[in-house]
Design a protein around this motif. Structure first.
Motif, PDB file in Angstrom:
ATOM      1  N   ASP A  71       0.618  -1.331  -0.127  1.00  0.00           N
ATOM      2  CA  ASP A  71       0.414  -0.183   0.360  1.00  0.00           C
ATOM      3  C   ASP A  71       0.997   1.109  -0.006  1.00  0.00           C
ATOM      4  N   GLN A 118      -3.705  -4.102   9.003  1.00  0.00           N
ATOM      5  CA  GLN A 118      -4.074  -4.220   7.836  1.00  0.00           C
ATOM      6  C   GLN A 118      -4.788  -3.074   8.237  1.00  0.00           C
ATOM      7  N   THR A 122      -3.478   0.985   7.400  1.00  0.00           N
ATOM      8  CA  THR A 122      -3.479   1.100   5.500  1.00  0.00           C
ATOM      9  C   THR A 122      -3.987   2.947   5.612  1.00  0.00           C
ATOM     10  N   GLU A 209     -16.203   1.868   7.957  1.00  0.00           N
ATOM     11  CA  GLU A 209     -16.094   0.536   7.803  1.00  0.00           C
ATOM     12  C   GLU A 209     -16.796   0.077   8.508  1.00  0.00           C
ATOM     13  N   ILE A 394     -11.713  -6.923  -3.626  1.00  0.00           N
ATOM     14  CA  ILE A 394     -10.263  -5.508  -2.439  1.00  0.00           C
ATOM     15  C   ILE A 394      -9.077  -5.575  -3.059  1.00  0.00           C
ATOM     16  N   SER A 395      -8.524  -6.594  -3.541  1.00  0.00           N
ATOM     17  CA  SER A 395      -7.810  -6.777  -4.260  1.00  0.00           C
ATOM     18  C   SER A 395      -6.893  -5.556  -4.865  1.00  0.00           C
ATOM     19  N   ASN A 397      -6.661  -1.640  -6.025  1.00  0.00           N
ATOM     20  CA  ASN A 397      -6.444  -0.558  -5.273  1.00  0.00           C
ATOM     21  C   ASN A 397      -7.652   0.490  -5.943  1.00  0.00           C
ATOM     22  N   PHE A 401     -13.626   0.794  -1.869  1.00  0.00           N
ATOM     23  CA  PHE A 401     -13.924   0.110  -0.615  1.00  0.00           C
ATOM     24  C   PHE A 401     -14.519   0.588   0.460  1.00  0.00           C
ATOM     25  N   TYR A 412     -12.721   3.506   1.059  1.00  0.00           N
ATOM     26  CA  TYR A 412     -11.159   4.207   0.689  1.00  0.00           C
ATOM     27  C   TYR A 412     -10.150   2.953   0.045  1.00  0.00           C
ATOM     28  N   HIS A 413      -9.144   3.173  -0.693  1.00  0.00           N
ATOM     29  CA  HIS A 413      -8.299   2.326  -0.940  1.00  0.00           C
ATOM     30  C   HIS A 413      -7.691   2.646  -2.053  1.00  0.00           C
ATOM     31  N   GLY A 414      -6.072   2.842  -1.667  1.00  0.00           N
ATOM     32  CA  GLY A 414      -5.744   3.192  -3.062  1.00  0.00           C
ATOM     33  C   GLY A 414      -6.122   4.727  -2.927  1.00  0.00           C
ATOM     34  N   THR A 417      -8.169   6.314  -0.405  1.00  0.00           N
ATOM     35  CA  THR A 417      -7.977   6.476   1.254  1.00  0.00           C
ATOM     36  C   THR A 417      -7.022   8.013   1.133  1.00  0.00           C
TER      37      THR A 417
END
Length: 500
Positions: A71, A118, A122, A209, A394-395, A397, A401, A412-414, A417
């Motif tokens: 990440d 995580q 993250t 979340e 969710i893998s 980015n 999510f 978020y994610h990538g 976020t």
């Protein structure tokens, strides 16, 4: 303790107000330091995760340590472009319109116990990248991982900008009395409501979340052996303690028996005849959760598993059939290795059952029928969807999510976020071009009928050219088709004699 929290938050606010976290160089340096911490102490974290959840090394490496390192790499490779002001088109030619992404300020990130590394760190990465200070609150339910973070983070990061605070319900309650500029919480819906209520006191924006019952539909069109493997993989990771684990299966009656048969074979292949001795299965985090899961076992007939041991915090991988829709296991998120299978007449009935519950965090559709896939996508509101597999969505980015309704708010994610922890500030820089000034001065009093007609576009009806607002709202496609000189000439010919 209250005064200690106030001191921590006040220190982080002073650091932010002084601009400590704003320079890009500072953010990059701190992120690189955090990556070094993960690499230098990967075994420490893996041991802590094993202590908290008996998490297998493969899962600890893949879903925790490596997830955090990857990440940060993703962020570092893109942070320069993310922090560069974004140029957008303007309504009025020669004006300059920009979007600045600026940090909120002092943020609070509250992690979860099921993926305690995580799910805590993250969000912190994105908050740091956006230029915020971050109060880091690991979950006390995973004490070994919380302790490792509390010990190691101050050795690598600026302690004032990124302090780690630990504690249970009492301490968290006191912490939430402080004023934050953004709160990010991962955990249960029940606690999420408490966090939201605390945030409302200061109108603090919040990402929640949460979780819920993520359904899995399986029809006759798929390879059931492959479906069984993919469903059980998503279910048995972390011994079912995953917020997007498939919570229950819905399938036509003719699918149930062959699906159960395939699942039996897969579980035997993976974990052997005595799954409790398998090194590839974790443990339930606490005895109270074993007690909770044990109550679900009476909701149906166990065709696989059904055993548990409170002292060893163990619940056996279990498949239940003959489960009633109104049974206890169908009313609450399971969060454990118990998989109920319910039969339905068709996908329409499955959708109706799903829609009767709160909106799930994830939806899994096992079907190669495009019409059925599209029907689920149109009719089921949920956080995210994975077709013909579980967890994998969710893998990526580049996909956000997050949940909706009771399964959460925000994503978020990538880059999502980074954007979550950034306020989008609009900036417009006006031109002093004399011709454009002559046109736009029609907005000023005294208002005349002629100004009104031009601004509203009614002059166009008399063949005198389009109204100013109408013209200035033309699409970018029309504007870019003219050179600057031609555009100014056009404007001068049509408007300089009408703005009187």
């Amino acid at each position: 303790m209250t005064e200690d929290y106030k001191k921590v938050v006040d220190g982080a606010r002073e650091a932010f107000d002084n601009g400590t976290t704003l320079p890009l160089e500072f953010r990059v340096h701190q992120l690189k330091r955090l990556k070094a911490m993960y690499s230098d102490h990967s075994q420490v974290f893996m041991d802590a995760l094993h202590s908290d959840l008996n998490k297998p090394d493969m899962e600890a490496a893949l879903f925790e340590v490596s997830a955090c390192i990857n990440d940060i790499d993703y962020i570092l490779n893109r942070i320069t472009s993310w922090t560069t002001p974004e140029k957008v088109s303007s309504v009025i030619p020669l004006d300059k319109s920009l979007i600045y992404r600026e940090p909120y300020g002092v943020t609070l990130v509250m992690g979860a116990w099921n993926y305690p590394m995580q799910l805590t760190m993250t969000p912190v990465h994105g908050a740091m990248a956006a230029g915020n200070t971050v109060i880091i609150k690991p979950s006390e339910v995973s004490p070994a991982t919380a302790s490792a973070l509390a010990k190691l983070v101050p050795q690598y990061l600026d302690q004032t900008c990124y302090p780690v605070v630990c504690g249970g319900v009492t301490e968290t309650t006191e912490l939430l009395k402080e004023r934050f500029d953004y709160i990010f919480y991962t955990g249960s819906t029940t606690v999420g409501k408490i966090v939201r209520e605390a945030a409302n006191k200061h109108l603090t924006p919040t990402t929640l979340e949460l979780g819920g019952k993520s359904p899995c539909y399986v029809d006759t069109s798929v390879n059931l052996d492959k479906a069984a493997r993919r469903i059980l993989w998503g279910k048995m990771i972390n011994l079912g303690q995953t917020c997007i684990a498939p919570d229950y299966v819905l399938c036509p009656r003719e699918v149930r028996e062959p699906l159960v048969s395939a699942m039996k074979e897969v579980l035997l292949e993976w974990f052997g005849p005595e799954p409790k001795t398998s090194p590839d299965l974790g443990r339930i985090v606490a005895t109270r959760h074993v007690d909770r899961l044990a109550k679900y076992l009476d909701s149906g007939r166990a065709v696989v598993g059904g055993g548990y041991n409170r002292e060893e915090k163990w619940v056996e991988p279990t498949i239940l059939v003959d489960v009633k829709e109104d049974s206890k296991i169908m009313q609450e998120e399971i969060f454990g290795p118990i998989l109920p299978i319910l039969t339905v007449d068709n996908h329409t009935q499955a959708i109706d059952l799903i829609r009767a519950k709160e909106r799930p965090l994830a939806l899994y559709i096992f079907s190669v029928n495009k019409d059925i896939q599209d029907t689920f996508l149109r009719r089921v509101q949920c956080g995210g969807v994975c077709i013909n597999d579980t967890i994998f969505h969710i893998s990526n980015n580049k996909l956000p999510f997050g949940g909706v309704g009771w399964s959460g708010m925000g994503g978020y994610h990538g880059k999502f976020t980074f954007d979550t922890f950034s306020h989008l500030k609009s900036v417009l820089s006006r031109s002093y071009n004399p011709i454009l000034e002559k046109i736009t001065c029609m907005r000023f009093p005294p208002y005349t009928e002629k100004k009104k007609k031009v601004m509203m576009g009614s002059v166009a009806d008399k063949g005198d050219g389009p109204g100013v607002l109408h013209y200035l709202a033309l699409t970018t496609q029309h504007l870019v088709s003219m050179s600057a000189g031609a555009l100014l000439l056009y404007l001068s010919l049509h408007y300089t004699d009408t703005v009187v």
